[in-house]
Design a protein around this motif. Structure first.
Motif, PDB file in Angstrom:
ATOM      1  N   MET A 148       0.977  -1.237  -0.047  1.00 50.33           N
ATOM      2  CA  MET A 148      -0.014  -0.098  -0.039  1.00 50.33           C
ATOM      3  C   MET A 148       0.830   1.102   0.057  1.00 50.33           C
ATOM      4  O   MET A 148       0.334   2.354   0.023  1.00 50.33           O
ATOM      5  N   GLY A 149       2.054   1.173   0.149  1.00 43.07           N
ATOM      6  CA  GLY A 149       3.070   2.339  -0.089  1.00 43.07           C
ATOM      7  C   GLY A 149       3.531   2.847   1.081  1.00 43.07           C
ATOM      8  O   GLY A 149       4.426   3.759   1.243  1.00 43.07           O
ATOM      9  N   PHE A 150       3.280   2.175   2.406  1.00 39.13           N
ATOM     10  CA  PHE A 150       3.773   2.466   3.863  1.00 39.13           C
ATOM     11  C   PHE A 150       5.401   2.080   3.762  1.00 39.13           C
ATOM     12  O   PHE A 150       5.702   0.950   3.184  1.00 39.13           O
ATOM     13  N   VAL A 151       5.986   2.679   4.533  1.00 37.63           N
ATOM     14  CA  VAL A 151       7.434   2.433   5.035  1.00 37.63           C
ATOM     15  C   VAL A 151       7.406   2.160   6.526  1.00 37.63           C
ATOM     16  O   VAL A 151       6.687   2.741   7.323  1.00 37.63           O
ATOM     17  N   ASN A 152       7.803   0.739   6.801  1.00 36.66           N
ATOM     18  CA  ASN A 152       7.719   0.387   8.231  1.00 36.66           C
ATOM     19  C   ASN A 152       9.304   0.197   8.598  1.00 36.66           C
ATOM     20  O   ASN A 152      10.002  -0.593   8.218  1.00 36.66           O
ATOM     21  N   PRO A 153       9.560   0.961   9.452  1.00 37.17           N
ATOM     22  CA  PRO A 153      11.186   1.249   9.866  1.00 37.17           C
ATOM     23  C   PRO A 153      11.529  -0.019  10.680  1.00 37.17           C
ATOM     24  O   PRO A 153      12.783  -0.012  10.847  1.00 37.17           O
ATOM     25  N   PHE A 154      10.716  -0.473  11.081  1.00 35.63           N
ATOM     26  CA  PHE A 154      10.883  -1.755  12.057  1.00 35.63           C
ATOM     27  C   PHE A 154      11.315  -3.099  11.499  1.00 35.63           C
ATOM     28  O   PHE A 154      11.501  -3.981  12.176  1.00 35.63           O
ATOM     29  N   THR A 155      11.443  -2.963  10.158  1.00 34.07           N
ATOM     30  CA  THR A 155      11.754  -4.249   9.256  1.00 34.07           C
ATOM     31  C   THR A 155      13.453  -4.218   9.514  1.00 34.07           C
ATOM     32  O   THR A 155      13.912  -5.126   9.211  1.00 34.07           O
ATOM     33  N   GLU A 156      14.048  -3.148  10.133  1.00 37.61           N
ATOM     34  CA  GLU A 156      15.516  -3.275  10.309  1.00 37.61           C
ATOM     35  C   GLU A 156      15.918  -3.876  11.589  1.00 37.61           C
ATOM     36  O   GLU A 156      16.965  -4.251  11.878  1.00 37.61           O
ATOM     37  N   ALA A 157      14.778  -4.069  12.427  1.00 42.14           N
ATOM     38  CA  ALA A 157      14.976  -4.801  13.836  1.00 42.14           C
ATOM     39  C   ALA A 157      14.982  -6.319  13.633  1.00 42.14           C
ATOM     40  O   ALA A 157      14.893  -6.890  12.628  1.00 42.14           O
ATOM     41  N   ASP A 158      15.744  -6.855  14.519  1.00 41.95           N
ATOM     42  CA  ASP A 158      15.898  -8.346  14.687  1.00 41.95           C
ATOM     43  C   ASP A 158      14.536  -8.942  14.874  1.00 41.95           C
ATOM     44  O   ASP A 158      13.687  -8.536  15.742  1.00 41.95           O
ATOM     45  N   GLY A 159      14.391 -10.103  14.364  1.00 39.67           N
ATOM     46  CA  GLY A 159      13.107 -10.713  14.426  1.00 39.67           C
ATOM     47  C   GLY A 159      11.812 -10.238  13.478  1.00 39.67           C
ATOM     48  O   GLY A 159      11.992  -9.177  13.065  1.00 39.67           O
ATOM     49  N   ARG A 160      10.849 -11.153  13.390  1.00 35.52           N
ATOM     50  CA  ARG A 160       9.437 -10.823  12.626  1.00 35.52           C
ATOM     51  C   ARG A 160       8.826 -10.177  13.368  1.00 35.52           C
ATOM     52  O   ARG A 160       7.864  -9.195  12.823  1.00 35.52           O
ATOM     53  N   TYR A 161       8.776 -10.260  14.734  1.00 43.93           N
ATOM     54  CA  TYR A 161       7.764  -9.310  15.606  1.00 43.93           C
ATOM     55  C   TYR A 161       8.557  -8.525  16.631  1.00 43.93           C
ATOM     56  O   TYR A 161       8.546  -9.252  17.923  1.00 43.93           O
ATOM     57  N   PRO A 162       9.464  -7.619  16.222  1.00 40.87           N
ATOM     58  CA  PRO A 162      10.461  -7.170  17.545  1.00 40.87           C
ATOM     59  C   PRO A 162       9.819  -6.451  18.494  1.00 40.87           C
ATOM     60  O   PRO A 162       8.666  -5.759  18.542  1.00 40.87           O
ATOM     61  N   VAL A 163      10.344  -6.606  19.874  1.00 44.74           N
ATOM     62  CA  VAL A 163      10.056  -5.609  21.007  1.00 44.74           C
ATOM     63  C   VAL A 163      10.523  -4.252  20.691  1.00 44.74           C
ATOM     64  O   VAL A 163      11.770  -4.131  20.296  1.00 44.74           O
ATOM     65  N   VAL A 164       9.657  -3.152  20.915  1.00 44.81           N
ATOM     66  CA  VAL A 164      10.189  -1.917  20.688  1.00 44.81           C
ATOM     67  C   VAL A 164       9.855  -1.155  21.785  1.00 44.81           C
ATOM     68  O   VAL A 164       8.949  -1.216  22.714  1.00 44.81           O
ATOM     69  N   THR A 165      11.061  -0.418  22.451  1.00 45.82           N
ATOM     70  CA  THR A 165      11.082   0.465  23.677  1.00 45.82           C
ATOM     71  C   THR A 165      10.168   1.803  23.189  1.00 45.82           C
ATOM     72  O   THR A 165      10.158   2.145  22.153  1.00 45.82           O
ATOM     73  N   ALA A 166       9.875   2.781  24.254  1.00 46.77           N
ATOM     74  CA  ALA A 166       9.598   3.928  24.138  1.00 46.77           C
ATOM     75  C   ALA A 166      10.412   4.987  23.278  1.00 46.77           C
ATOM     76  O   ALA A 166       9.942   5.511  22.551  1.00 46.77           O
ATOM     77  N   GLU A 167      11.688   4.575  23.638  1.00 46.66           N
ATOM     78  CA  GLU A 167      12.862   5.333  22.866  1.00 46.66           C
ATOM     79  C   GLU A 167      12.991   4.909  21.531  1.00 46.66           C
ATOM     80  O   GLU A 167      13.204   5.863  20.355  1.00 46.66           O
ATOM     81  N   GLY A 168      12.575   3.543  21.102  1.00 47.25           N
ATOM     82  CA  GLY A 168      12.433   2.822  19.911  1.00 47.25           C
ATOM     83  C   GLY A 168      11.517   3.682  18.933  1.00 47.25           C
ATOM     84  O   GLY A 168      11.585   4.079  17.907  1.00 47.25           O
TER      85      GLY A 168
END
Length: 262
Positions: free
Chosen positions: A177-197
């Protein structure tokens, strides 16, 4: 007659063709089998297989996606069990294959979802019905509007926050659909993200899914505190399931995408 095929993780599977007693341990695949008019041949499902509503309830729930009731599965005497690599565990496959033919599907992208539907048709002697379903989805998806590279995160869990990453059907659909997902650069398919992240991701929108964690509007505030300039949006997670839901999802996504159009 017996038929031998190679499943999507490279295992050889020999089963009676066409199968007359099928257990499906993946919601999207169960939904697909019903769409291929196999309702009389489906003898077991997971408790999370909730589609198609009004029909699937007649099939015994013999498992979850991460746990099985082996005795209940033996009771329905399947001649083929269909699982999915992400939804079900390797341990489940190893236990079930001691007793029954087990076919492992794998869906990590929109193209994989089309391939899964085609595979289900081939496995069950419903190839023409599978082609028709794929055609119907293609027709709807071709008319999806495109967005202009807005940065989004699709959040599936809270405490800890977990998001959709690379090699997932949901990411593939967002990308389509044209979106950019910045978390594809993180390890794993369902990465944990902190508030800082989240703060560092420079997001335009944060999509809060209704499942598996049931995000509600009351959760908007915690994301706005982290990212005051990022708009939180509630998303119906079931519209990001693969299988026949993809036809229905197209209309839902067109409506949702209208807010992103400039």
């Amino acid at each position: 007659m017996n038929k031998t095929v190679v499943d999507r993780v490279g295992r050889s599977v020999t089963f009676t063709f066409p199968p007359k007693r099928i257990v499906s341990l993946c919601p999207g695949i169960t939904d697909t089998l019903f769409a291929l008019k196999l309702e009389e041949k489906i003898v077991g499902r997971t408790r999370f297989c909730i589609y198609p509503k009004g029909e699937v309830e007649t099939v015994p729930a013999v498992a979850g996606t991460k746990d099985i009731k082996l005795e209940a599965i033996h009771n329905v005497q399947p001649d083929l069990i269909i699982v999915e690599k992400e939804e079900n565990t390797k341990e489940i496959v190893e236990e079930l294959e001691k007793h029954f033919p087990v076919y492992v599907a794998e869906v990590q992208s929109v193209d994989d979802a089309f391939r899964m539907i085609e595979d289900m048709g081939s496995l069950t002697d419903r190839s023409e019905a599978a082609r028709q379903l794929i055609s119907a989805i293609h027709e709807q998806f071709e008319s999806l509007p495109k967005v202009a590279g807005e940065r989004v995160s699709y959040v599936i869990w809270r405490k800890p926050y977990m998001v959709v990453g690379k090699d997932t059907y949901i990411h593939s659909l967002l990308e389509r659909m044209g979106f950019v997902n910045p978390f594809t650069e993180a390890d794993g398919r369902y990465p944990v993200v902190t508030a800082e992240g989240f703060k560092n991701a420079d997001l335009d929108y944060v999509l809060l899914s209704s499942e598996p964690f049931p995000f509600k509007e009351k959760h908007f505030e915690e994301f706005l505190e982290m990212m005051p300039d990022t708009e939180p949006i509630l998303i119906d997670g079931e519209m990001f399931w693969y299988g026949p839901r993809m036809v229905e999802a197209a209309a839902y996504l067109r409506k949702q995408l209208s807010r992103f159009q400039h």
